[in-house]
Motif scaffolding. Structure first.
Motif, PDB file in Angstrom:
ATOM      1  N   ALA A  82       0.834  -1.202   0.000  1.00  0.00           N
ATOM      2  CA  ALA A  82       0.000   0.000   0.000  1.00  0.00           C
ATOM      3  C   ALA A  82       0.870   1.253   0.000  1.00  0.00           C
ATOM      4  O   ALA A  82       0.570   2.221  -0.712  1.00  0.00           O
ATOM      5  CB  ALA A  82      -0.930  -0.005   1.216  1.00  0.00           C
ATOM      6  N   LEU A  83       1.944   1.264   0.786  1.00  0.00           N
ATOM      7  CA  LEU A  83       2.825   2.435   0.826  1.00  0.00           C
ATOM      8  C   LEU A  83       3.433   2.738  -0.535  1.00  0.00           C
ATOM      9  O   LEU A  83       3.619   3.901  -0.885  1.00  0.00           O
ATOM     10  CB  LEU A  83       3.934   2.243   1.856  1.00  0.00           C
ATOM     11  CG  LEU A  83       3.516   2.414   3.311  1.00  0.00           C
ATOM     12  CD1 LEU A  83       4.636   1.988   4.246  1.00  0.00           C
ATOM     13  CD2 LEU A  83       3.109   3.855   3.579  1.00  0.00           C
ATOM     14  N   GLY A  93       2.034   2.590  -3.232  1.00  0.00           N
ATOM     15  CA  GLY A  93       1.036   3.309  -4.022  1.00  0.00           C
ATOM     16  C   GLY A  93       0.700   4.683  -3.476  1.00  0.00           C
ATOM     17  O   GLY A  93       0.149   5.517  -4.189  1.00  0.00           O
ATOM     18  N   SER A  94       1.048   4.940  -2.202  1.00  0.00           N
ATOM     19  CA  SER A  94       0.613   6.193  -1.589  1.00  0.00           C
ATOM     20  C   SER A  94       1.746   7.081  -1.080  1.00  0.00           C
ATOM     21  O   SER A  94       1.518   8.246  -0.778  1.00  0.00           O
ATOM     22  CB  SER A  94      -0.327   5.893  -0.418  1.00  0.00           C
ATOM     23  OG  SER A  94       0.377   5.210   0.617  1.00  0.00           O
ATOM     24  N   ALA A  95       2.949   6.555  -0.975  1.00  0.00           N
ATOM     25  CA  ALA A  95       4.065   7.311  -0.404  1.00  0.00           C
ATOM     26  C   ALA A  95       5.207   7.392  -1.419  1.00  0.00           C
ATOM     27  O   ALA A  95       5.167   6.774  -2.478  1.00  0.00           O
ATOM     28  CB  ALA A  95       4.544   6.644   0.891  1.00  0.00           C
ATOM     29  N   ASP A  96       6.210   8.143  -1.063  1.00  0.00           N
ATOM     30  CA  ASP A  96       7.423   8.308  -1.855  1.00  0.00           C
ATOM     31  C   ASP A  96       8.451   7.349  -1.242  1.00  0.00           C
ATOM     32  O   ASP A  96       9.033   7.650  -0.201  1.00  0.00           O
ATOM     33  CB  ASP A  96       7.861   9.775  -1.735  1.00  0.00           C
ATOM     34  CG  ASP A  96       8.885  10.209  -2.751  1.00  0.00           C
ATOM     35  OD1 ASP A  96       8.985   9.588  -3.823  1.00  0.00           O
ATOM     36  OD2 ASP A  96       9.587  11.197  -2.477  1.00  0.00           O
ATOM     37  N   VAL A 140       6.396  10.904   3.272  1.00  0.00           N
ATOM     38  CA  VAL A 140       4.988  11.250   3.093  1.00  0.00           C
ATOM     39  C   VAL A 140       4.835  12.767   3.222  1.00  0.00           C
ATOM     40  O   VAL A 140       5.120  13.324   4.281  1.00  0.00           O
ATOM     41  CB  VAL A 140       4.102  10.550   4.150  1.00  0.00           C
ATOM     42  CG1 VAL A 140       2.637  10.933   3.968  1.00  0.00           C
ATOM     43  CG2 VAL A 140       4.279   9.029   4.103  1.00  0.00           C
TER      44      VAL A 140
END
Length: 159
Positions: free
Chosen positions: A49-50, A52-55, A72
């Protein structure tokens, strides 16, 4: 620009790195379990998940991923969610390299402040951050953990 011992910059993590990132975080943070008497959050993070949502950034070598960095963006600063260094690679400066990369990313994204948090019982980490120029902001109880927030402020690069 930040480079590891091989002369390579960190590279963006890929979706297929999720399992390796999970293993790395568990190996890197497991030594803190007895200190904290709790499981550090990076050990239970959902790296798929990270991604897809974090750098998320990694330092690769022939042996695999030696270090990871999860960033983030949050309001007016860039949060370092975690830095993990393989225990077999600790002492090589990879953690410091990832901090330098976080600073570069913050500047690239237009921020002039980095933040992170760590457990109050991680005295070595707290001392290290202070020596590196970070400022302790405040402590907070978060579930079964007491954490301390840090900030690193810097001048943005002139355009």
């Amino acid at each position: 620009m930040s480079r590891d011992a091989s002369g390579k910059d960190p590279e963006r993590a890929r979706p297929e790195d999720a399992t390796a990132l999970t293993v790395l975080a568990r190996r890197a943070y497991e030594r803190f379990v007895p200190i904290m008497n709790a499981v550090p959050l990076p050990m239970t993070a959902d790296y798929a998940a990270l991604l897809g949502s974090a750098d998320v950034w990694v330092m690769r070598s022939a042996a695999g991923i030696g270090a990871s960095l999860v960033l983030v963006p949050q309001g007016g600063h860039l949060l370092i969610e975690s830095i993990a260094v393989d225990p077999d690679r600790q002492g090589e400066g990879l953690g410091r390299e990832m901090l330098h990369w976080a600073l570069k990313r913050a500047r690239d994204l237009g921020f002039n402040e980095l933040r992170l948090y760590t457990n109050v019982l991680m005295h070595e980490n707290r001392a290290w951050y202070k020596r590196a120029g970070w400022t302790e902001l405040h402590e907070e109880q978060r579930g079964d953990k007491r954490i301390v927030h840090f900030a690193y402020r810097f001048q943005p690069v002139a355009q």
